[in-house]
Motif scaffolding. Sequence first.
Motif, PDB file in Angstrom:
ATOM      1  N   ASP A 266      27.023 -30.940 -32.143  1.00 47.28           N
ATOM      2  CA  ASP A 266      28.065 -30.469 -33.051  1.00 47.28           C
ATOM      3  C   ASP A 266      28.018 -28.942 -33.018  1.00 47.28           C
ATOM      4  O   ASP A 266      26.954 -28.346 -33.211  1.00 47.28           O
ATOM      5  N   LYS A 267      29.144 -28.301 -32.785  1.00 46.35           N
ATOM      6  CA  LYS A 267      29.195 -26.843 -32.647  1.00 46.35           C
ATOM      7  C   LYS A 267      28.803 -26.128 -33.942  1.00 46.35           C
ATOM      8  O   LYS A 267      28.190 -25.066 -33.912  1.00 46.35           O
ATOM      9  N   GLU A 268      29.142 -26.710 -35.088  1.00 44.33           N
ATOM     10  CA  GLU A 268      28.869 -26.052 -36.365  1.00 44.33           C
ATOM     11  C   GLU A 268      27.437 -26.246 -36.840  1.00 44.33           C
ATOM     12  O   GLU A 268      26.815 -25.320 -37.343  1.00 44.33           O
ATOM     13  N   THR A 269      26.904 -27.457 -36.694  1.00 48.27           N
ATOM     14  CA  THR A 269      25.566 -27.750 -37.229  1.00 48.27           C
ATOM     15  C   THR A 269      24.473 -27.771 -36.173  1.00 48.27           C
ATOM     16  O   THR A 269      23.295 -27.675 -36.502  1.00 48.27           O
TER      17      THR A 269
ATOM     18  N   TYR B  92      36.100 -35.156 -33.114  1.00 44.89           N
ATOM     19  CA  TYR B  92      35.832 -33.846 -32.510  1.00 44.89           C
ATOM     20  C   TYR B  92      36.887 -33.527 -31.460  1.00 44.89           C
ATOM     21  O   TYR B  92      37.479 -34.429 -30.860  1.00 44.89           O
TER      22      TYR B  92
ATOM     23  N   ALA C 147      28.911 -28.198 -26.710  1.00 44.67           N
ATOM     24  CA  ALA C 147      29.027 -28.127 -28.170  1.00 44.67           C
ATOM     25  C   ALA C 147      30.467 -28.481 -28.542  1.00 44.67           C
ATOM     26  O   ALA C 147      31.393 -27.741 -28.214  1.00 44.67           O
TER      27      ALA C 147
ATOM     28  N   GLU D 273      33.547 -29.159 -31.153  1.00 43.18           N
ATOM     29  CA  GLU D 273      34.006 -28.633 -32.437  1.00 43.18           C
ATOM     30  C   GLU D 273      34.682 -29.745 -33.240  1.00 43.18           C
ATOM     31  O   GLU D 273      35.549 -30.454 -32.720  1.00 43.18           O
ATOM     32  N   PRO D 274      34.279 -29.899 -34.513  1.00 42.77           N
ATOM     33  CA  PRO D 274      34.940 -30.919 -35.343  1.00 42.77           C
ATOM     34  C   PRO D 274      36.437 -30.653 -35.430  1.00 42.77           C
ATOM     35  O   PRO D 274      36.873 -29.508 -35.477  1.00 42.77           O
ATOM     36  N   SER D 275      37.222 -31.725 -35.420  1.00 35.41           N
ATOM     37  CA  SER D 275      38.673 -31.557 -35.522  1.00 35.41           C
ATOM     38  C   SER D 275      39.109 -31.907 -36.934  1.00 35.41           C
ATOM     39  O   SER D 275      38.574 -32.807 -37.573  1.00 35.41           O
TER      40      SER D 275
END
Length: 122
Positions: free
Chosen positions: A32-35, A86, A106, A108-110
Amino acid sequence: MKKMFFNKIVFIFLSISICLSNSGKITGIVTDKETGAPLVGANVFLVEMVLDTPTDMGSASDVDGSYIIPNIPSDRYFLVSFYIGYESHRELIKISPNEEYEKNIALEPSAIQLEETKVTAK
């Protein structure tokens, strides 16, 4: 007769090993790009660059987000990955003989927009 048969068997095994040794391999981790959390079960596969059609070479990430795509013939491909919820990932990659590549992905959530639902009672 036995010697000829033996020679044919040796030739076949050598041919197979030469073909397989001219292939590349891609490994990596899907997160996950954010976490930075690993994404379990993300799909990672190769698409032929010229025809833009999926190949049968691909993998799903395991419990730690790792994936492996072995025995890839030398060529240029798109490396594609997707996971529910994502944005998909797509990048060009050139596979050379006997090379191993590490491609960490990585995603990114959509943001999914839903329509408003109004509930009323009588």
